[in-house]
Design a protein around this motif. Structure first.
Motif, short mmCIF file in Angstrom:
data_model
loop_
_atom_site.label_atom_id
_atom_site.label_comp_id
_atom_site.label_asym_id
_atom_site.label_seq_id
_atom_site.Cartn_x
_atom_site.Cartn_y
_atom_site.Cartn_z
N GLU A 72 0.84 -1.20 0.00
CA GLU A 72 0.00 0.00 0.00
C GLU A 72 0.87 1.24 0.00
O GLU A 72 2.04 1.20 0.41
CB GLU A 72 -0.93 0.03 1.21
CG GLU A 72 -0.21 0.21 2.53
CD GLU A 72 -1.16 0.37 3.72
OE1 GLU A 72 -0.94 1.28 4.53
OE2 GLU A 72 -2.11 -0.43 3.83
N GLY A 73 0.31 2.35 -0.49
CA GLY A 73 1.05 3.60 -0.53
C GLY A 73 0.81 4.34 -1.83
O GLY A 73 0.08 3.87 -2.70
N PRO A 74 1.44 5.50 -2.00
CA PRO A 74 1.20 6.32 -3.18
C PRO A 74 1.63 5.68 -4.48
O PRO A 74 0.93 5.79 -5.50
CB PRO A 74 2.00 7.59 -2.90
CG PRO A 74 3.04 7.18 -1.89
CD PRO A 74 2.37 6.15 -1.05
N SER A 75 2.78 5.01 -4.50
CA SER A 75 3.24 4.35 -5.73
C SER A 75 2.26 3.27 -6.15
O SER A 75 1.91 3.16 -7.34
CB SER A 75 4.62 3.73 -5.51
OG SER A 75 5.56 4.69 -5.08
N SER A 76 1.83 2.46 -5.20
CA SER A 76 0.88 1.39 -5.49
C SER A 76 -0.42 1.94 -6.04
O SER A 76 -0.96 1.45 -7.04
CB SER A 76 0.60 0.56 -4.23
OG SER A 76 1.78 0.02 -3.70
N ASP A 77 -0.93 3.00 -5.40
CA ASP A 77 -2.20 3.58 -5.85
C ASP A 77 -2.08 4.15 -7.26
O ASP A 77 -2.96 3.96 -8.10
CB ASP A 77 -2.64 4.67 -4.88
CG ASP A 77 -3.22 4.12 -3.60
OD1 ASP A 77 -3.21 2.88 -3.44
OD2 ASP A 77 -3.68 4.91 -2.76
N ALA A 78 -0.99 4.89 -7.52
CA ALA A 78 -0.82 5.50 -8.83
C ALA A 78 -0.61 4.45 -9.92
O ALA A 78 -1.12 4.59 -11.03
CB ALA A 78 0.37 6.46 -8.81
N CYS A 79 0.11 3.39 -9.57
CA CYS A 79 0.35 2.32 -10.54
C CYS A 79 -0.94 1.64 -10.98
O CYS A 79 -1.12 1.29 -12.14
CB CYS A 79 1.29 1.27 -9.94
SG CYS A 79 3.00 1.41 -10.47
N ASP A 95 -7.46 8.06 5.27
CA ASP A 95 -7.88 6.98 4.39
C ASP A 95 -7.38 5.63 4.90
O ASP A 95 -6.21 5.47 5.20
CB ASP A 95 -7.32 7.22 2.97
CG ASP A 95 -8.05 6.43 1.92
OD1 ASP A 95 -8.37 5.27 2.19
OD2 ASP A 95 -8.31 6.99 0.84
N GLU A 96 -8.26 4.67 4.99
CA GLU A 96 -7.87 3.35 5.50
C GLU A 96 -6.88 2.63 4.59
O GLU A 96 -6.25 1.66 5.00
CB GLU A 96 -9.13 2.48 5.69
CG GLU A 96 -10.05 2.98 6.79
CD GLU A 96 -11.24 2.07 7.00
OE1 GLU A 96 -11.34 1.06 6.27
OE2 GLU A 96 -12.07 2.36 7.87
N ARG A 97 -6.73 3.09 3.35
CA ARG A 97 -5.76 2.47 2.44
C ARG A 97 -4.36 2.48 3.03
O ARG A 97 -3.57 1.57 2.79
CB ARG A 97 -5.71 3.22 1.10
CG ARG A 97 -6.96 3.23 0.28
CD ARG A 97 -6.77 4.11 -0.93
NE ARG A 97 -6.36 5.47 -0.57
CZ ARG A 97 -6.00 6.40 -1.46
NH1 ARG A 97 -5.95 6.09 -2.74
NH2 ARG A 97 -5.66 7.61 -1.06
N TRP A 98 -4.03 3.55 3.76
CA TRP A 98 -2.64 3.76 4.18
C TRP A 98 -2.47 3.67 5.68
O TRP A 98 -1.61 4.34 6.26
CB TRP A 98 -2.15 5.12 3.69
CG TRP A 98 -2.07 5.25 2.21
CD1 TRP A 98 -2.45 4.34 1.26
CD2 TRP A 98 -1.58 6.39 1.48
NE1 TRP A 98 -2.24 4.83 0.01
CE2 TRP A 98 -1.71 6.08 0.11
CE3 TRP A 98 -1.07 7.61 1.86
CZ2 TRP A 98 -1.31 6.98 -0.88
CZ3 TRP A 98 -0.67 8.51 0.88
CH2 TRP A 98 -0.79 8.18 -0.48
N LEU A 99 -3.23 2.85 6.34
CA LEU A 99 -3.13 2.72 7.79
C LEU A 99 -1.73 2.29 8.22
O LEU A 99 -1.25 2.68 9.28
CB LEU A 99 -4.17 1.73 8.31
CG LEU A 99 -5.61 2.22 8.37
CD1 LEU A 99 -6.53 1.11 8.85
CD2 LEU A 99 -5.72 3.43 9.30
#
Length: 245
Positions: A72-79, A95-99
């Motif tokens: 999880e994190g910004p790179s994963s989300d953008a990819c 956001d629970e994505r990045w707990l």
């Protein structure tokens, strides 16, 4: 204006090369060009798993390693969303994505993270991710520069990748992606040790790295060097002396 900025990128790349820069110069130039504190570039091969191309410094490497480890994190989300990710102040992330990612990044002193997909046409190649020590949004110029830098990276990746078999990385890129290829080698070994599929072995590696607070690449290196093994009989990890790892 864009042409002038593009020429500035090429001038920085040439200067870094003359100064003895290596394959990581794309990341170093990205951070310098945008006036930010660090950068990483991750590729997204056909396997769908992010592969590190380069990082500009130890913190950038640690952030990318965290993402690969916990998924999880910004790179994963953008990819996986094909959209830029901008977080001006990590402390405000609800956001629970990045707990898991947010507190780990903050603990390293990072306040802002920004990730931009790398495309050539409709083809998604990876992601450029940058961070800053202080909170704050990117300026309009930095935003434009990030997209311009991503396009330069895309062309560079295609040039290096030319002639490589589909679904694999060229030798030049593979050298810059050592930790990820070590991880895949380790996953293959764990798959054999645990009589499981490679995907399940990758999950097991990531879970053990996170549970024992170590980097995925460090764990993979120990597995490849046969210092740590997985036992399918009890589902535990052991060092080569037979103690729990």
């Amino acid at each position: 204006m864009a042409t002038e900025r593009l020429l500035e990128i090429f001038a920085l790349l040439a200067r870094r090369e003359r100064d003895g820069g290596n394959g990581g110069l794309l990341c170093s130039v990205a951070a310098e060009f945008l006036g930010l504190d660090g950068a990483s570039i991750a590729l997204l091969p056909d396997s769908g798993r992010m592969t590190s191309l380069c990082t500009s410094n130890e913190v950038a490497a640690a952030l990318l390693n965290i993402e690969v480890t916990i998924g999880e994190g910004p790179s994963s989300d953008a990819c996986h969303s094909d959209e830029a990710v901008r977080v001006d102040r990590l402390a405000d992330v609800q956001d629970e994505r990045w707990l898991a990612f947010a507190p780990l990044a903050i603990a390293k002193g990072v306040q802002g993270v920004f990730a931009f997909p790398i495309f050539i046409g409709a083809a998604r190649l990876g992601v450029l991710t940058l961070f800053r020590w202080e909170p704050g949004a990117l300026s309009e110029q930095q935003e434009a520069d990030a997209y311009l830098m991503a396009s330069v990276i895309a062309r560079a990746v295609l040039d290096l990748q030319a002639g490589a078999p589909r679904g694999s990385l060229a030798t030049q890129l593979e050298r810059e992606s050592h930790f990820d290829f070590t991880v895949h080698q380790a996953a293959g070994m764990v798959a054999v040790q645990g009589s499981m599929g490679v995907s399940d072995a990758m999950v097991a590696l990531r879970a053990h790295a996170f549970a024992t607070d170590q980097g995925l690449s460090a764990l993979a290196a120990n597995v490849v060097d046969r210092r740590i093994r997985y036992d399918s009989n009890d589902g535990n990890w052991y060092d080569t002396l037979g103690d729990n790892a």
